[in-house]
Write an enzyme that holds these catalytic residues in place. Structure first.
Site, PDB file in Angstrom:
ATOM      1  N   HIS A 208       7.276  -4.897  -7.102  1.00  0.00           N
ATOM      2  CA  HIS A 208       6.927  -3.572  -6.555  1.00  0.00           C
ATOM      3  C   HIS A 208       8.204  -2.893  -6.098  1.00  0.00           C
ATOM      4  O   HIS A 208       8.621  -3.011  -4.949  1.00  0.00           O
ATOM      5  CB  HIS A 208       5.933  -3.744  -5.392  1.00  0.00           C
ATOM      6  CG  HIS A 208       5.365  -2.447  -4.872  1.00  0.00           C
ATOM      7  ND1 HIS A 208       4.150  -2.379  -4.241  1.00  0.00           N
ATOM      8  CD2 HIS A 208       5.842  -1.174  -4.882  1.00  0.00           C
ATOM      9  CE1 HIS A 208       3.909  -1.131  -3.878  1.00  0.00           C
ATOM     10  NE2 HIS A 208       4.935  -0.384  -4.250  1.00  0.00           N
TER      11      HIS A 208
ATOM     12  N   HIS B 209      10.197   0.918  -6.788  1.00  0.00           N
ATOM     13  CA  HIS B 209      10.313   2.235  -7.407  1.00  0.00           C
ATOM     14  C   HIS B 209      11.804   2.513  -7.595  1.00  0.00           C
ATOM     15  O   HIS B 209      12.544   2.627  -6.612  1.00  0.00           O
ATOM     16  CB  HIS B 209       9.684   3.300  -6.516  1.00  0.00           C
ATOM     17  CG  HIS B 209       8.233   3.061  -6.247  1.00  0.00           C
ATOM     18  ND1 HIS B 209       7.239   3.509  -7.091  1.00  0.00           N
ATOM     19  CD2 HIS B 209       7.605   2.397  -5.247  1.00  0.00           C
ATOM     20  CE1 HIS B 209       6.072   3.144  -6.613  1.00  0.00           C
ATOM     21  NE2 HIS B 209       6.258   2.463  -5.488  1.00  0.00           N
TER      22      HIS B 209
ATOM     23  N   HIS C 187      -1.358   1.430  -6.928  1.00  0.00           N
ATOM     24  CA  HIS C 187      -1.304   1.432  -5.473  1.00  0.00           C
ATOM     25  C   HIS C 187      -2.726   1.649  -4.951  1.00  0.00           C
ATOM     26  O   HIS C 187      -3.397   2.604  -5.352  1.00  0.00           O
ATOM     27  CB  HIS C 187      -0.421   2.568  -4.966  1.00  0.00           C
ATOM     28  CG  HIS C 187       1.051   2.344  -5.172  1.00  0.00           C
ATOM     29  ND1 HIS C 187       1.583   1.958  -6.364  1.00  0.00           N
ATOM     30  CD2 HIS C 187       2.098   2.455  -4.299  1.00  0.00           C
ATOM     31  CE1 HIS C 187       2.902   1.844  -6.243  1.00  0.00           C
ATOM     32  NE2 HIS C 187       3.237   2.140  -4.998  1.00  0.00           N
TER      33      HIS C 187
ATOM     34  N   GLU D 173      -3.116   1.078   0.778  1.00  0.00           N
ATOM     35  CA  GLU D 173      -1.956   1.201   1.664  1.00  0.00           C
ATOM     36  C   GLU D 173      -2.377   2.152   2.796  1.00  0.00           C
ATOM     37  O   GLU D 173      -2.657   1.719   3.910  1.00  0.00           O
ATOM     38  CB  GLU D 173      -0.750   1.753   0.912  1.00  0.00           C
ATOM     39  CG  GLU D 173       0.484   1.927   1.795  1.00  0.00           C
ATOM     40  CD  GLU D 173       1.627   2.669   1.095  1.00  0.00           C
ATOM     41  OE1 GLU D 173       2.743   2.612   1.618  1.00  0.00           O
ATOM     42  OE2 GLU D 173       1.393   3.305   0.047  1.00  0.00           O
TER      43      GLU D 173
ATOM     44  N   ASP E 280       9.668  -2.083  -2.378  1.00  0.00           N
ATOM     45  CA  ASP E 280       9.066  -0.764  -2.520  1.00  0.00           C
ATOM     46  C   ASP E 280      10.121   0.306  -2.808  1.00  0.00           C
ATOM     47  O   ASP E 280      10.438   0.563  -3.966  1.00  0.00           O
ATOM     48  CB  ASP E 280       8.254  -0.434  -1.264  1.00  0.00           C
ATOM     49  CG  ASP E 280       7.181   0.632  -1.491  1.00  0.00           C
ATOM     50  OD1 ASP E 280       7.097   1.150  -2.608  1.00  0.00           O
ATOM     51  OD2 ASP E 280       6.437   0.938  -0.543  1.00  0.00           O
ATOM     52  N   ASP E 281      10.662   0.931  -1.762  1.00  0.00           N
ATOM     53  CA  ASP E 281      11.702   1.966  -1.890  1.00  0.00           C
ATOM     54  C   ASP E 281      12.838   1.588  -0.939  1.00  0.00           C
ATOM     55  O   ASP E 281      12.966   2.156   0.155  1.00  0.00           O
ATOM     56  CB  ASP E 281      11.143   3.340  -1.525  1.00  0.00           C
ATOM     57  CG  ASP E 281      10.005   3.760  -2.434  1.00  0.00           C
ATOM     58  OD1 ASP E 281      10.287   4.326  -3.506  1.00  0.00           O
ATOM     59  OD2 ASP E 281       8.842   3.498  -2.074  1.00  0.00           O
TER      60      ASP E 281
END
Length: 336
Positions: A17, A19, A197, A200, A278-279
């Site tokens: 996961h 991005h 997703h 969340e 994630d980011d």
């Protein structure tokens, strides 16, 4: 924690996961802005980092999309990918399944080809120079229309043999998985894996929709599934992988404090959870930082950490022989 920290750093792991646009560090943002003559509303790297003081998903997305504007050319996407892969390899990542948001770029007039060919060249170089394999997940932006998603899938046609899966990201609340059921059916019909997703900021019902209407092969995030005992039982029974992102959860106030993170509870319930970043440029840490943060906050054992790494391989979209080779390497490391 020092010994455990070193153990985490060397632990062979996959990241499921991530991005790639969310790995754009301020230093690279400035460099690309200069190279491409793009004006950005920040005078220094420090100002960018100060702007990262957000507390919800939408505020994050606003700065995320603004930052992506410096990405204009094939070389930019190559450089972005290699910057991430270099950091990931240093964290013990041996395989990464990276999400990219073509609509973020094509809506700015950037050709799909520029985006994907830049990423693919970075992926090839990472395998050659770092020994890190990777695959691409094309993510649809859920705040845009179903037709826009179909257009993106059509644009991806010449590269479908180099795309492993499709995903669904961006603003979750108000954009249920149901909105994209037909697009995902079309993607699956073309041989692509499915992830999305769900759970969340959105409710457990979105996780149900992702399972029932999209036919997902795994769930990104999924934290709010814990609110639904029957859903927990189903996820466990189906062996559904959840790609949990601890530092992201804290930064976006999905959990108020890392001490409250439910990762160990998820493990105890038998959920097939993984740890991801994630980011990372926006949320304060790459994958090993996420392992360390949740291990410290929740008192995870070495066995817990090995389980998380094992789940990252068995939950990947790699072929069985590649998974087996990674598990053999993991077992050798854990037993050493």
């Amino acid at each position: 924690m020092t010994d455990l920290s070193q153990f985490i750093g060397g632990l062979p792991k996959a990241e499921l996961h991530l991005h790639i646009e969310g790995s754009l560090e301020p230093e690279l943002m400035f460099a690309l802005a200069q190279r491409n003559h793009v004006a950005i509303p920040y005078a220094s790297v420090e100002e960018v980092r100060a702007a990262y003081d957000f507390s919800n998903l939408q505020d994050f997305l606003d700065i995320y999309y603004a930052g992506a504007d410096v990405l204009r050319k094939r070389q930019d996407f190559h450089d972005l990918a290699m910057a991430y892969f270099t950091r990931a390899a240093a964290d013990g990542v041996v395989h990464a399944e990276i999400m990219f948001d073509p609509q973020t770029h094509t809506d700015r007039g950037i050709a799909f080809e520029e985006v994907i060919e830049g990423l693919l060249s970075g992926m090839r170089l990472a395998e050659t120079e770092l020994g890190l394999t990777s695959s691409l997940i094309l993510s649809f932006l859920r705040h845009l229309s179903e037709e826009a998603a179909f257009e993106t899938l059509r644009a991806a046609g010449p590269w479908l043999d180099r795309i492993t899966a499709v995903g669904l990201d961006s603003s979750e609340v108000g954009h249920p998985p149901e909105k994209f059921a037909r697009v995902f059916a079309a993607a699956r019909a073309q041989g692509l894996k499915i992830t999305a997703h769900a759970g969340e900021e959105g409710p457990p019902a979105y996780v149900h929709e992702a399972l029932d209407l999209l036919g997902v092969d795994r769930i990104d995030h999924g934290n709010r599934a814990l609110e639904d005992p029957a859903l927990i039982e189903r996820l466990v029974a189906e062996g559904m992988t959840l790609t949990v992102c601890p530092l992201s959860n804290h930064k976006l106030c999905v959990v108020d404090d890392m001490a409250d993170h439910p990762l160990d509870r998820m493990l105890a319930l038998g959920l097939k959870v993984t740890v991801n970043s994630d980011d990372p440029a926006y949320f304060g840490g790459y994958v090993a930082d996420n392992y360390r943060a949740v291990a410290k906050a929740r008192g995870l054992s070495r066995n817990d950490l090995v389980t998380l790494a094992r789940n990252s391989f068995t939950g990947s979209f790699l072929p069985p022989e590649a998974v087996a080779a990674h598990l053999e390497r993991l077992d050798a490391y854990a037993g050493g």
